[in-house]
Scaffold this motif. Structure first.
Motif, short mmCIF file in Angstrom:
data_model
loop_
_atom_site.label_atom_id
_atom_site.label_comp_id
_atom_site.label_asym_id
_atom_site.label_seq_id
_atom_site.Cartn_x
_atom_site.Cartn_y
_atom_site.Cartn_z
N ALA A 19 0.98 -1.30 -0.10
CA ALA A 19 -0.21 0.15 0.28
C ALA A 19 0.90 1.77 -0.10
CB ALA A 19 -0.70 -0.03 1.31
N GLY A 20 1.90 1.60 0.81
CA GLY A 20 2.88 2.20 0.51
C GLY A 20 3.53 2.36 -0.54
N MET A 21 3.95 1.49 -1.23
CA MET A 21 4.71 1.66 -2.55
C MET A 21 3.43 2.05 -4.12
SD MET A 21 6.54 -1.92 -2.57
CE MET A 21 7.56 -2.19 -1.58
N VAL A 22 2.41 1.94 -3.23
CA VAL A 22 0.81 2.14 -4.29
C VAL A 22 1.43 4.22 -3.99
CG1 VAL A 22 -1.15 2.06 -5.44
CG2 VAL A 22 0.16 0.54 -5.45
N THR A 23 0.80 3.84 -2.87
CA THR A 23 0.83 5.37 -2.33
C THR A 23 1.35 7.41 -3.28
OG1 THR A 23 -0.28 5.23 -0.46
CG2 THR A 23 0.66 6.88 -0.42
N ALA A 24 3.01 5.85 -2.99
CA ALA A 24 4.73 6.89 -3.42
C ALA A 24 3.70 6.74 -4.49
CB ALA A 24 4.90 6.78 -2.68
N LEU A 25 3.92 5.19 -5.51
CA LEU A 25 3.64 6.05 -7.09
C LEU A 25 3.01 6.92 -6.94
CD1 LEU A 25 5.14 4.63 -9.53
CD2 LEU A 25 3.67 2.59 -9.04
N VAL A 26 1.28 6.45 -6.76
CA VAL A 26 0.28 7.34 -7.54
C VAL A 26 0.74 8.91 -7.15
CG1 VAL A 26 -2.10 7.58 -6.94
CG2 VAL A 26 -1.39 5.42 -7.32
N GLY A 27 0.85 9.49 -6.58
CA GLY A 27 1.29 10.19 -6.07
C GLY A 27 2.04 11.14 -6.70
N PHE A 28 3.36 10.27 -6.78
CA PHE A 28 4.41 10.75 -7.70
C PHE A 28 4.48 11.04 -9.08
CE2 PHE A 28 8.17 10.52 -10.56
CZ PHE A 28 9.27 11.85 -9.41
N THR A 29 3.03 9.67 -9.59
CA THR A 29 3.60 9.62 -11.07
C THR A 29 2.16 10.89 -11.43
OG1 THR A 29 1.33 7.73 -10.97
CG2 THR A 29 4.68 7.99 -11.69
N SER A 30 1.04 10.56 -10.48
CA SER A 30 -0.43 11.86 -10.70
C SER A 30 0.21 13.35 -11.22
CB SER A 30 -1.36 11.48 -10.09
OG SER A 30 -1.10 12.12 -8.31
N SER A 31 1.00 13.68 -10.27
CA SER A 31 1.21 15.51 -10.78
C SER A 31 2.61 15.68 -10.89
CB SER A 31 0.22 15.47 -8.86
OG SER A 31 1.11 15.47 -8.44
N PHE A 32 3.54 14.72 -10.55
CA PHE A 32 4.72 15.54 -10.97
C PHE A 32 5.01 16.66 -12.12
CE2 PHE A 32 5.56 12.41 -14.36
CZ PHE A 32 6.56 12.91 -15.15
N ALA A 33 3.77 16.26 -13.15
CA ALA A 33 4.14 17.07 -14.57
C ALA A 33 3.08 18.31 -13.98
CB ALA A 33 2.87 16.65 -15.39
N VAL A 34 2.45 18.67 -12.93
CA VAL A 34 1.99 19.57 -12.47
C VAL A 34 3.27 21.05 -11.85
CG1 VAL A 34 0.35 20.85 -11.38
CG2 VAL A 34 0.25 19.03 -12.08
N VAL A 35 3.74 19.96 -11.54
CA VAL A 35 4.79 20.75 -10.01
C VAL A 35 5.82 21.13 -11.13
CG1 VAL A 35 6.60 19.76 -8.29
CG2 VAL A 35 4.43 19.32 -8.39
N LEU A 36 6.57 20.20 -12.40
CA LEU A 36 7.32 20.94 -12.78
C LEU A 36 7.06 21.70 -13.83
CD1 LEU A 36 9.59 17.66 -14.62
CD2 LEU A 36 9.87 19.48 -12.76
N ALA A 37 5.57 22.16 -14.15
CA ALA A 37 5.16 23.15 -15.33
C ALA A 37 4.75 24.37 -14.30
CB ALA A 37 3.75 22.73 -15.39
N GLY A 38 4.63 24.05 -12.67
CA GLY A 38 4.52 25.15 -12.06
C GLY A 38 5.73 25.96 -11.73
N ILE A 39 6.73 25.11 -11.67
CA ILE A 39 8.17 25.41 -11.15
C ILE A 39 8.86 26.01 -12.05
CG2 ILE A 39 10.49 25.07 -10.16
CD1 ILE A 39 9.12 22.79 -8.27
N ALA A 303 5.42 4.81 2.20
CA ALA A 303 6.20 5.74 1.38
C ALA A 303 6.64 6.48 1.52
CB ALA A 303 4.60 6.22 1.09
N GLY A 304 6.66 7.40 2.55
CA GLY A 304 8.70 8.23 2.70
C GLY A 304 10.03 7.54 2.73
N GLY A 305 9.83 5.87 2.47
CA GLY A 305 11.29 5.36 1.75
C GLY A 305 11.10 5.28 0.12
#
Length: 400
Positions: A19-39, A303-305
Motif C-alpha cells: 500500500a505504501g509503494m502504491v501511495t508513493a507511485l500514484v502520488g508521484f506520477t499523478s502530479s509531477f507534471a504539474v509541479v514541473l510546469a509550475g516551477i 511511502a516515505g522510503g
C-alpha cells in the motif's frame, strides 16, 4: 490507537508495504507534471526544476518517516499540487526565480506559524470555501486547456495519451493518470528517436541547485500569500479531514511544524511547498492498507522510503520531458487536474447565495491579468471577498 487482535491482521504482513509503494507511485506520477510546469513557469531553469522536484521528494519523505513512526499513524505528505498549479498560472514575479524562492520560504514559515498560533489557523479557516475554491478553479483553467492546445501542436503523441486516459478513467480511474504518463513517455521516446534528438547525459545526474532567496513585496503578496492559502485550504485542512474519516486525530501542531520547516529547507533547492496529503492519504489510511488500523502507519512509512528512491530520478525525468514534443508535459498535467477543477467548480458555485462572488473570483483568476506586479490569484481572492461582503444579506435576529 488500540490493536485489533485476530488471525486476519497477521494474514498478510506485506500488505502495508504494498500500500505504501502504491501511495508513493500514484502520488508521484499523478502530479509531477504539474509541479514541473509550475516551477518552470515562475522562472526555474531545467536544472532548477529538477532540483525542486528532488527537494520536494526528499522533504516530504523525511516528514513521512518522522511523523508516521513517531505517532504510529498513517500520516502521508505530498507536494502542494494546487500550489504548483497556482505557480503555473502566476508566472514570473518581480525579482524572478530568487523572489519565487523567497516566497516559497515565507510560505513554509507561515505554515509553521499556523501550527503554533491558533488564531492564524482560525483566520485561514474563516476564508469562505466557495471563494478559495473559485480562485483555485480559475488558476486551473489554463492548465486544463493545455491538452486541447497540444492536440494542434503534437497530435500524434497527444491523442493516444488522451485516449488511454479516457479508457482508464472509465475502468480504472486510480491508474488513469499513470497510464497517460506511460503513454506519453512511450510517444515522446519514439518522437525523440525519430528526430534523432541527442540527450544531455550530464543533465541526468541528480544535483541540487541552490538559490539564495530574495524577497519582493510583489512576490510576497502575489505568490506567497495565495500559495499559503491554497495549500492550507486545499491540502492541509482536507488532509486532516481524510485522516479523521478513518478514525485518526491528526497531530496538527507537529504536522504543521514538520511540513512548514520542510518547505523552508526545501525552498532554496526549488521546492515550493509540502503539506498533508489529501487524495492519496486514503490509500495509506484506509482498510486496503491493513485491516488493523494500528498497523497502517507502516504504509505511510513505506511511502516515505519510496520517495527517497524516486528523488534521484528527478533529473533524468526532467531531461526526458524537456526533449519531448511540445505540449506533452502540459497534456499530462492538464489531464491530472481535471478532477480537481471539477471539484473546485462545484465548491465555488454550490452555494447560491454567494455564487456571484464565486463567479467573479473565478473569472479574475482565470484571466491571468495582474496589477502592480501582483498576480491575478491575489486580486481574485480580494475581489471575491469584497463582492461577497457587499452582497451578503444580514441574518435576521430571532426575537427573544
Amino acid at each position: 490507537m488500540p490493536e485489533v487482535n485476530g488471525p486476519e491482521q497477521q494474514a498478510n504482513p506485506a500488505q502495508p508495504l504494498g500500500a505504501g509503494m502504491v501511495t508513493a507511485l500514484v502520488g508521484f506520477t499523478s502530479s509531477f507534471a504539474v509541479v514541473l510546469a509550475g516551477i518552470t513557469a515562475v522562472g526555474a531553469t531545467q536544472a532548477q526544476a529538477a532540483s525542486g522536484l528532488a527537494a520536494l521528494c526528499v522533504t516530504q519523505a523525511v516528514g513521512m518517516l518522522l511523523l508516521s513512526r513517531w505517532f504510529r499513524m498513517p500520516i502521508t505528505l505530498a507536494w502542494s499540487t494546487p500550489g504548483a498549479a497556482l505557480l503555473a498560472g502566476t508566472g514570473v514575479v518581480a525579482g524572478g526565480w530568487p523572489a519565487a524562492v523567497g516566497a516559497f520560504a515565507l510560505t513554509g514559515a507561515l505554515i509553521v506559524l499556523t501550527g503554533l498560533w491558533g488564531r492564524l489557523g482560525a483566520l485561514v479557516a474563516a476564508i469562505p470555501v466557495p471563494i478559495a475554491q473559485a480562485m483555485l478553479a480559475g488558476v486551473l483553467v489554463p492548465l486544463c486547456l493545455a491538452p486541447v492546445e497540444a492536440v494542434r501542436s503534437s497530435p500524434a503523441v497527444v491523442l493516444p495519451v488522451i485516449a488511454v486516459w479516457l479508457v482508464l478513467t472509465r475502468f480504472a480511474p486510480r491508474w488513469a493518470v499513470l497510464a497517460a504518463f506511460g503513454t506519453a513517455a512511450v510517444g515522446a521516446g519514439i518522437a525523440i528517436a525519430v528526430r534523432d534528438t541527442p540527450l544531455d547525459a550530464g543533465s541526468m545526474i541528480p544535483a541540487l541547485q541552490l538559490t539564495w532567496p530574495h524577497w519582493s513585496w510583489q512576490a510576497v503578496i502575489g505568490l506567497a500569500v495565495p500559495l499559503y492559502i491554497v495549500t492550507m485550504a486545499s491540502q492541509n485542512i482536507p488532509g486532516t479531514a481524510v485522516l479523521g474519516s478513518f478514525g485518526y486525530r491528526t497531530p496538527w501542531r507537529a504536522a504543521m511544524t514538520v511540513t512548514g520547516i520542510g518547505t523552508v529547507l526545501g525552498a532554496p533547492a526549488g521546492g515550493h511547498a509540502i503539506n498533508l496529503a489529501a487524495i492519496s492519504a486514503a490509500l495509506a489510511a484506509g482498510p486496503s492498507a491493513h485491516p488493523d488500523p494500528a498497523r497502517r502507519w507502516v504504509a505511510a512509512f513505506t511511502a516515505g522510503g519510496c520517495y527517497l528512491v524516486l528523488a534521484p530520478a528527478s533529473a533524468a525525468l526532467v531531461t526526458l520531458v524537456a526533449a519531448a514534443p511540445a505540449g506533452v508535459l502540459e497534456t499530462v498535467a492538464g489531464l491530472a487536474l481535471l478532477a480537481t477543477l471539477a471539484t473546485s467548480l462545484t465548491g465555488a458555485l454550490a452555494d447560491e447565495e454567494h455564487r456571484t462572488a464565486g463567479v467573479v473570483t473565478f473569472l479574475i483568476a482565470a484571466s491571468g491579468v495582474g496589477f502592480l506586479g501582483v498576480g491575478a490569484a491575489f486580486w481574485a481572492l480580494l475581489a471575491g471577498l469584497l463582492v461577497r461582503a457587499a452582497l451578503s444579506r444580514p441574518r435576521p435576529v430571532s426575537p427573544g
